[in-house]
Design a protein around this motif. Structure first.
Motif, PDB file in Angstrom:
ATOM      1  N   HIS A 247       0.661  -0.947  -0.471  1.00  0.00           N
ATOM      2  CA  HIS A 247       0.364   0.320  -0.050  1.00  0.00           C
ATOM      3  C   HIS A 247       0.809   1.516  -0.200  1.00  0.00           C
ATOM      4  O   HIS A 247       0.919   2.222  -0.858  1.00  0.00           O
ATOM      5  CB  HIS A 247      -1.099  -0.007   1.343  1.00  0.00           C
ATOM      6  CG  HIS A 247      -1.832   1.106   0.990  1.00  0.00           C
ATOM      7  ND1 HIS A 247      -3.462   1.000   0.458  1.00  0.00           N
ATOM      8  CD2 HIS A 247      -1.530   2.483   2.394  1.00  0.00           C
ATOM      9  CE1 HIS A 247      -3.733   2.425   0.695  1.00  0.00           C
ATOM     10  NE2 HIS A 247      -2.944   3.153   1.575  1.00  0.00           N
ATOM     11  N   HIS A 252       0.789   3.932  -3.700  1.00  0.00           N
ATOM     12  CA  HIS A 252       0.715   5.787  -2.819  1.00  0.00           C
ATOM     13  C   HIS A 252       1.794   6.054  -4.051  1.00  0.00           C
ATOM     14  O   HIS A 252       1.696   7.011  -4.518  1.00  0.00           O
ATOM     15  CB  HIS A 252       1.073   5.792  -0.747  1.00  0.00           C
ATOM     16  CG  HIS A 252      -0.452   5.756  -0.871  1.00  0.00           C
ATOM     17  ND1 HIS A 252      -1.777   7.096  -1.008  1.00  0.00           N
ATOM     18  CD2 HIS A 252      -0.441   5.577   0.469  1.00  0.00           C
ATOM     19  CE1 HIS A 252      -2.548   6.724  -0.184  1.00  0.00           C
ATOM     20  NE2 HIS A 252      -2.342   5.772   0.475  1.00  0.00           N
ATOM     21  N   MET A 364      -6.331   3.723  -5.311  1.00  0.00           N
ATOM     22  CA  MET A 364      -5.906   2.886  -5.304  1.00  0.00           C
ATOM     23  C   MET A 364      -7.215   1.719  -5.576  1.00  0.00           C
ATOM     24  O   MET A 364      -8.436   2.311  -4.897  1.00  0.00           O
ATOM     25  CB  MET A 364      -5.728   2.186  -4.527  1.00  0.00           C
ATOM     26  CG  MET A 364      -3.817   2.597  -4.423  1.00  0.00           C
ATOM     27  SD  MET A 364      -3.221   2.098  -2.160  1.00  0.00           S
ATOM     28  CE  MET A 364      -2.994   3.602  -1.707  1.00  0.00           C
ATOM     29  N   CYS A 457      -7.804   4.120   3.721  1.00  0.00           N
ATOM     30  CA  CYS A 457      -7.214   5.180   3.124  1.00  0.00           C
ATOM     31  C   CYS A 457      -7.559   6.230   3.082  1.00  0.00           C
ATOM     32  O   CYS A 457      -8.368   6.795   2.390  1.00  0.00           O
ATOM     33  CB  CYS A 457      -6.670   4.570   1.616  1.00  0.00           C
ATOM     34  SG  CYS A 457      -5.682   5.474   0.611  1.00  0.00           S
ATOM     35  N   GLY A 458      -6.395   7.344   3.719  1.00  0.00           N
ATOM     36  CA  GLY A 458      -6.735   8.854   3.216  1.00  0.00           C
ATOM     37  C   GLY A 458      -5.792   8.999   1.827  1.00  0.00           C
ATOM     38  O   GLY A 458      -4.745   9.016   1.812  1.00  0.00           O
TER      39      GLY A 458
HETATM   40 ZN   LIG Z   1      -3.786   5.041   1.900  1.00  0.00          ZN
END
Ligand SMILES: [Zn+2]
Length: 484
Positions: A247, A252, A364, A457-458
């Motif tokens: 991740h 990212h 993603m 996920c931000g």
């Molecule tokens: Zn993330």
């Protein structure tokens, strides 16, 4: 409503808009429950509905959204006005990559709608799991359930009309205890892909019970363990930490808007440049990573993105070489123009918004690592001289351009001469992204591959929390610094 939306789109086109789309959410509901040490500490339910409208005019976006749909004229005019004002200050005129006009529907696989399950049944499940975790050594017990369900109708000026019904289920069990030095240790289980559908039926008591027992046992082993040594070892990552490694240092880093600098003010940039595509050796030959939104039953599979582009399965890293990114219609055009060559053939179908009142950005999907040919977990252990097996994310710290990282895990087992030895506590490892992935020396087969779900996920300003997945095998990396 669909007919009214189309009339509005035609009206703005006649007034000069080059592109218009609308995302109408007839409903979006969420339900969260959390039990802590046997007490129901939190239960929230939300329900909202509304519409978001994007208008492209002279190379600039305008956006507006409202839950009040009594005047579509006002809502669409507002988006157009915003585009007109933005068009006076364009630095890079927006173009959208070509796509097909699609009329289609998508429904995520769900047998039992969790919003039709009585609250008492959900609480009874949490209570049952709480009792299973209430054992010697456990200081705190936590169980949570998250349910989401939304319907999205997407219509654009290019002739697309797509309807989606998406149901999400997330669940976690977690125990913590305190060691002799007074340090707290946790061990948790998150629901991952265990079945072909994801409704209330995925809250499988047998799976949760087995894992409740396992995390209590493992947490108690950690409490009694010696500290993780400080040295270089081969690190064997189980899916419970491998998903986060993927991740943070592949996912990212390969978001195209991030590569172009659009996320700098919030989460950071990427060490990857446009020149790197097709040539950068990102990892060893054993590494093939992909953005696969076509796999059934995961939060990273949603049928069509919020540009109306169908889900795709795109290779990001091919046998170690960087070949692709996480892309949407707008960013591929900008990247190709800035690179003065055609790096990207079209949108990768990853643009998503987390609500009707947010604009879609590149997110993603399922960022996965292909299973390899190095056998089962047992085979990998057998072929490891001096190693450490790690599992469970505990803390993470990543460079803002994703060029280096430090992770702590919940548990680790030392490996000596092909055999699993004692558990150690406070395990950590760190590395530089490209060097680390190039040290990938073993990739487990399909038996080690697991689809992990991520619900938090931000990205973006204002922040958008998004759901996605990571299908990852067990992986081994050599000469990694651990314990500091
Ligand atoms: Zn993330």
């Amino acid at each position: 409503m669909q007919r009214e939306i189309k009339q509005q789109i035609e009206r703005l086109q006649a007034a000069g808009a080059t592109y218009v789309d609308a995302r109408w959410y007839p409903f979006e509901e969420a339900n969260f429950l959390m039990m802590w040490n046997g007490n129901l500490k939190n239960t929230t339910s939300t329900r909202e509905s509304g519409m978001g409208v994007r208008v492209l005019y002279k190379g600039a976006w305008g956006f507006s959204a409202s839950s009040d749909l009594s005047s579509l004229n006002a809502l669409f005019d507002k988006a157009f006005d915003n585009a007109r004002i933005a068009a006076e200050r364009v630095t890079f005129p927006i173009r959208l990559a070509e796509k097909d006009a699609i009329q289609a529907a998508f429904e995520s696989p769900c047998k039992i709608n969790p919003f039709e399950v009585p609250l008492a049944e959900k609480v009874a499940f949490l209570k049952e799991m709480d009792e299973k975790m209430n054992q010697a050594g456990v200081f705190q017990r936590r169980g949570d359930l998250t349910f989401m369900r939304k319907k999205i109708v997407f219509i654009d000026s290019e002739g697309s009309e797509i309807e989606k019904l998406i149901t999400e289920v997330f669940a976690t069990l977690e125990v913590s205890g305190v060691d002799e030095q007074g340090v707290t240790h946790e061990r948790k289980f998150r629901l991952n892909k265990t079945a072909d559908t994801r409704g209330w039926e995925s809250i499988d008591r047998r799976i949760f019970s087995e894992n409740a027992e396992r995390i209590v046992k493992e947490m108690n082993e950690v409490l009694k363990a010696e500290p993780c040594p400080k040295e270089d070892r081969s690190v064997i990552l189980l899916p419970g930490i491998m998903f986060l490694q993927t991740h943070e240092t592949i996912g990212h880093a390969l978001e195209l808007d991030r590569i172009l600098g659009y996320e700098l003010a919030f989460a950071g940039g990427s060490f990857v440049t446009l020149d790197d595509f097709g040539s950068l050796r990102y990892g060893s030959e054993k590494l093939t990573a992909r953005a696969d939104a076509t796999l059934p039953n995961t939060p990273g599979s949603f049928g069509f993105d919020d540009d109306g582009v169908p889900a795709q399965n795109n290779v990001l890293i091919d046998k170690g070489i960087l070949v692709g990114a996480i892309t949407g219609r707008q960013m591929v055009e900008e990247a190709n123009a800035k690179a003065r060559k055609q790096i990207f053939q079209g949108s990768g179908g990853t643009n998503r918004a987390n609500a009707f009142y947010r604009v879609p950005i590149e997110r993603m999907t399922n960022i996965n690592i292909d299973p390899g040919s190095d056998g089962t977990l047992e085979d990998i252990i057998k072929n490891t001289e001096k190693g450490i097996i790690m599992d469970g994310d505990r803390s993470w710290s990543i460079g803002s351009n994703r060029e280096q990282f430090h992770f702590a895990t919940e548990i680790a087992w030392l490996v000596e001469d092909g055999q699993v030895k004692q558990v150690v506590k406070n395990p950590t490892y760190k590395g530089a992204t490209v060097k680390f992935w190039n040290s990938l020396s073993a990739v487990g087969d399909q038996s080690t591959w697991q689809m992990q779900y991520v619900d938090n996920c931000g990205k973006g300003q204002p922040n958008q929390i998004m759901q996605l997945g990571h299908g990852v095998p067990v992986c081994r990396f050599d000469q990694v610094r651990i314990g500091e």
